[in-house]
Design a protein around this motif. Structure first.
Motif, mmCIF file in Angstrom:
data_model
loop_
_atom_site.group_PDB
_atom_site.id
_atom_site.type_symbol
_atom_site.label_atom_id
_atom_site.label_comp_id
_atom_site.label_asym_id
_atom_site.label_seq_id
_atom_site.Cartn_x
_atom_site.Cartn_y
_atom_site.Cartn_z
ATOM 1 N N MET A 54 -50.676 21.012 27.344
ATOM 2 C CA MET A 54 -50.468 21.315 25.927
ATOM 3 C C MET A 54 -49.405 22.401 25.787
ATOM 4 O O MET A 54 -49.633 23.562 26.109
ATOM 5 C CB MET A 54 -51.826 21.780 25.342
ATOM 6 N N MET A 55 -48.261 22.023 25.306
ATOM 7 C CA MET A 55 -47.103 22.912 25.278
ATOM 8 C C MET A 55 -47.348 24.258 24.601
ATOM 9 O O MET A 55 -47.055 25.307 25.155
ATOM 10 C CB MET A 55 -45.986 22.152 24.584
ATOM 11 N N TYR A 56 -47.919 24.245 23.389
ATOM 12 C CA TYR A 56 -48.063 25.499 22.648
ATOM 13 C C TYR A 56 -49.131 26.409 23.250
ATOM 14 O O TYR A 56 -48.998 27.617 23.242
ATOM 15 C CB TYR A 56 -48.362 25.228 21.174
ATOM 16 N N LYS A 57 -50.212 25.800 23.782
ATOM 17 C CA LYS A 57 -51.281 26.607 24.384
ATOM 18 C C LYS A 57 -50.750 27.465 25.528
ATOM 19 O O LYS A 57 -51.146 28.608 25.705
ATOM 20 C CB LYS A 57 -52.395 25.687 24.906
ATOM 21 N N GLU A 58 -49.837 26.892 26.280
ATOM 22 C CA GLU A 58 -49.265 27.621 27.427
ATOM 23 C C GLU A 58 -48.429 28.826 26.995
ATOM 24 O O GLU A 58 -48.138 29.705 27.794
ATOM 25 C CB GLU A 58 -48.370 26.684 28.255
ATOM 26 N N MET A 59 -48.052 28.825 25.725
ATOM 27 C CA MET A 59 -47.190 29.902 25.231
ATOM 28 C C MET A 59 -47.981 31.135 24.780
ATOM 29 O O MET A 59 -47.399 32.192 24.526
ATOM 30 C CB MET A 59 -46.360 29.419 24.035
ATOM 31 N N ILE A 60 -49.300 31.007 24.669
ATOM 32 C CA ILE A 60 -50.094 32.122 24.147
ATOM 33 C C ILE A 60 -49.890 33.376 24.999
ATOM 34 O O ILE A 60 -49.956 33.307 26.227
ATOM 35 C CB ILE A 60 -51.606 31.750 24.080
ATOM 36 N N GLY A 61 -49.622 34.483 24.344
ATOM 37 C CA GLY A 61 -49.413 35.759 25.039
ATOM 38 C C GLY A 61 -47.953 36.054 25.349
ATOM 39 O O GLY A 61 -47.609 37.185 25.691
ATOM 40 N N LYS A 62 -47.098 35.046 25.214
ATOM 41 C CA LYS A 62 -45.671 35.278 25.517
ATOM 42 C C LYS A 62 -44.989 36.046 24.390
ATOM 43 O O LYS A 62 -45.303 35.868 23.217
ATOM 44 C CB LYS A 62 -44.961 33.937 25.743
ATOM 45 N N LYS A 63 -44.050 36.895 24.789
ATOM 46 C CA LYS A 63 -43.340 37.744 23.820
ATOM 47 C C LYS A 63 -41.834 37.572 23.956
ATOM 48 O O LYS A 63 -41.348 37.192 25.005
ATOM 49 C CB LYS A 63 -43.660 39.224 24.070
ATOM 50 N N SER A 64 -41.128 37.934 22.888
ATOM 51 C CA SER A 64 -39.663 37.994 22.953
ATOM 52 C C SER A 64 -39.263 39.395 23.413
ATOM 53 O O SER A 64 -40.084 40.315 23.427
ATOM 54 C CB SER A 64 -39.068 37.712 21.575
ATOM 55 N N SER A 65 -37.986 39.543 23.780
ATOM 56 C CA SER A 65 -37.467 40.881 24.066
ATOM 57 C C SER A 65 -37.192 41.580 22.740
ATOM 58 O O SER A 65 -36.877 40.932 21.743
ATOM 59 C CB SER A 65 -36.163 40.793 24.857
ATOM 60 N N ARG A 66 -37.253 42.915 22.752
ATOM 61 C CA ARG A 66 -37.028 43.673 21.510
ATOM 62 C C ARG A 66 -35.581 43.549 21.048
ATOM 63 O O ARG A 66 -34.659 43.578 21.860
ATOM 64 C CB ARG A 66 -37.349 45.148 21.726
ATOM 65 N N VAL A 67 -35.419 43.435 19.724
ATOM 66 C CA VAL A 67 -34.084 43.354 19.136
ATOM 67 C C VAL A 67 -33.939 44.503 18.140
ATOM 68 O O VAL A 67 -34.850 44.755 17.346
ATOM 69 C CB VAL A 67 -33.875 42.011 18.393
ATOM 70 N N LYS A 68 -32.801 45.202 18.206
ATOM 71 C CA LYS A 68 -32.585 46.285 17.254
ATOM 72 C C LYS A 68 -32.128 45.719 15.906
ATOM 73 O O LYS A 68 -31.258 44.845 15.866
ATOM 74 C CB LYS A 68 -31.525 47.259 17.784
ATOM 75 N N ASN A 69 -32.743 46.184 14.838
ATOM 76 C CA ASN A 69 -32.383 45.775 13.475
ATOM 77 C C ASN A 69 -32.131 47.027 12.638
ATOM 78 O O ASN A 69 -32.662 48.095 12.945
ATOM 79 C CB ASN A 69 -33.530 44.998 12.819
ATOM 80 N N ILE A 70 -31.362 46.855 11.578
ATOM 81 C CA ILE A 70 -31.159 47.941 10.629
ATOM 82 C C ILE A 70 -31.688 47.483 9.275
ATOM 83 O O ILE A 70 -31.461 46.335 8.879
ATOM 84 C CB ILE A 70 -29.661 48.319 10.516
ATOM 85 N N ARG B 46 -39.395 39.599 6.745
ATOM 86 C CA ARG B 46 -39.025 38.202 6.908
ATOM 87 C C ARG B 46 -37.571 38.042 7.369
ATOM 88 O O ARG B 46 -37.209 37.062 7.993
ATOM 89 C CB ARG B 46 -39.192 37.557 5.515
ATOM 90 N N THR B 47 -36.727 39.006 7.001
ATOM 91 C CA THR B 47 -35.282 38.861 7.236
ATOM 92 C C THR B 47 -34.828 39.368 8.611
ATOM 93 O O THR B 47 -33.684 39.164 8.978
ATOM 94 C CB THR B 47 -34.488 39.657 6.178
ATOM 95 N N PHE B 48 -35.710 40.030 9.362
ATOM 96 C CA PHE B 48 -35.270 40.632 10.627
ATOM 97 C C PHE B 48 -35.119 39.610 11.756
ATOM 98 O O PHE B 48 -35.719 38.541 11.741
ATOM 99 C CB PHE B 48 -36.254 41.721 11.084
ATOM 100 N N ASP B 49 -34.348 40.003 12.758
ATOM 101 C CA ASP B 49 -34.207 39.219 13.978
ATOM 102 C C ASP B 49 -35.249 39.722 14.977
ATOM 103 O O ASP B 49 -35.254 40.908 15.326
ATOM 104 C CB ASP B 49 -32.781 39.419 14.522
ATOM 105 N N TYR B 50 -36.130 38.829 15.401
ATOM 106 C CA TYR B 50 -37.216 39.205 16.314
ATOM 107 C C TYR B 50 -36.986 38.693 17.738
ATOM 108 O O TYR B 50 -37.863 38.792 18.579
ATOM 109 C CB TYR B 50 -38.553 38.656 15.803
ATOM 110 N N GLY B 51 -35.811 38.098 17.969
ATOM 111 C CA GLY B 51 -35.555 37.518 19.276
ATOM 112 C C GLY B 51 -36.287 36.196 19.426
ATOM 113 O O GLY B 51 -36.972 35.741 18.507
ATOM 114 N N THR B 52 -36.132 35.572 20.583
ATOM 115 C CA THR B 52 -36.788 34.282 20.776
ATOM 116 C C THR B 52 -37.733 34.347 21.973
ATOM 117 O O THR B 52 -37.474 35.045 22.947
ATOM 118 C CB THR B 52 -35.751 33.159 21.032
ATOM 119 N N VAL B 53 -38.840 33.619 21.851
ATOM 120 C CA VAL B 53 -39.782 33.502 22.958
ATOM 121 C C VAL B 53 -39.292 32.339 23.814
ATOM 122 O O VAL B 53 -39.169 31.216 23.324
ATOM 123 C CB VAL B 53 -41.207 33.224 22.438
ATOM 124 N N GLU B 54 -39.011 32.635 25.044
ATOM 125 C CA GLU B 54 -38.459 31.606 25.922
ATOM 126 C C GLU B 54 -39.408 30.411 26.031
ATOM 127 O O GLU B 54 -40.600 30.590 26.280
ATOM 128 C CB GLU B 54 -38.237 32.214 27.322
#
Lengths: 150, 132
Positions: free
Chosen positions: A1-17, A59-67
């Motif tokens: 199950m593709m999404y189940k395997e993703m639980i707990g995964k995080k993106s890298s931090r992205v700086k926003n203003i 809603r407008t910030f960049d949160y990076g992507t979860v690989e």
């Protein structure tokens, strides 16, 4: 199950203003052009010492992507949205943002099999202190799942 | 204007919006970065099986939060939880309301919702307004 395997995964931090022009435009687009968001003098004299951003602005910030996390661009249903604030966001401040896959589960309802994807986004100051979290529950229906083969 | 801290359980903040226009949704697409075309383009809404374009749920949620904007000198929105329960179409007339559920020394809890002209709640949830 593709999404189940993703639980707990995080993106890298992205700086926003928290950009002044963006805040002004965002506030206007929700019919909320209040001086606390855009008048510098009002901001300075306020208890926050600066202009602030509306609560749904993250809603407008960049949160990076979860690989490895791929969401379809169409057919998703936004189920729930939950904000928590330690303090309001200040116009002009720099923050770090990232996202985490919190949960995934299936439910069978009257519309067939549906998947529920829970993601949680975080906004921190430059020292790493939490400012806000934004949790979303997105519903993936059967037709979309078929197209994705999940 | 009455202070928000003086509101007691059962008391309400309420406003009714102008009918929803396409331009409202075009502007929100631009300001939020959510360019999903079911919110702005008729053909795309039809392809998705909808009778017409629908408002972004987050547009309605954003609008609802403005009930609290005049009170930022007393505190801020600490928690804001919404469940999206219905679609909002062009020309719908939304009424936004927040009713005090509980008041303590530290916060006020509100039951919040946006209802359409037929009385159906399209979004529903709660706001905890911190008095700190």
């Amino acid at each position: 199950m593709m999404y189940k395997e993703m639980i707990g995964k995080k993106s890298s931090r992205v700086k926003n203003i928290v950009e002044r022009g963006m805040v002004k435009r965002f506030a206007a687009s929700i019919g909320d052009s209040h001086p606390i968001y855009m008048d510098e003098e009002v901001g300075k004299k306020s208890r926050y010492g600066a202009n602030i951003a509306p609560p749904t602005f993250p809603r407008t910030f960049d949160y990076g992507t979860v690989e490895g996390l791929h969401l379809p661009s169409k057919g998703l249903i936004h189920g729930e949205q939950i904000y928590h604030y330690v303090r309001p966001l200040l116009v002009g401040e720099e923050i770090y943002c990232y996202t985490e896959v919190k949960d995934y589960y299936d439910k069978t309802g009257k519309n067939g099999l549906m998947g529920f994807l829970v993601t949680k986004r975080y906004g921190e100051d430059l020292k790493g202190n939490l400012i806000f979290t934004e949790e979303s529950i997105v519903i993936i229906n059967e037709a979309v799942r078929e197209a994705l083969k999940v | 204007m009455k202070q928000i801290a003086k509101l007691t359980p059962g008391e309400k903040l309420e406003i009714t919006l102008e009918p929803v226009t396409r331009m409202d949704l075009i502007k929100y697409s631009g300001s939020s970065g959510d360019f999903n075309p079911i919110h702005t383009v008729d053909e795309e809404a039809a392809k998705a099986g909808l009778p017409g374009i629908i408002a972004h749920g987050m547009w309605t949620m954003g609008n609802l939060s403005k009930l609290f904007t005049p009170y930022y000198e007393e505190g801020f929105i600490q928690d804001y939880k919404i469940r999206f329960s219905g679609m909002v179409f062009l020309n719908d007339v939304l009424t936004l309301s927040a009713q005090v559920d509980e008041s303590t020394d530290e916060y006020l809890d509100f039951n919040v919702k946006a209802t359409n002209q037929n009385g159906k709640a399209v979004i529903k949830g709660m706001v905890r307004f911190s008095k700190r």
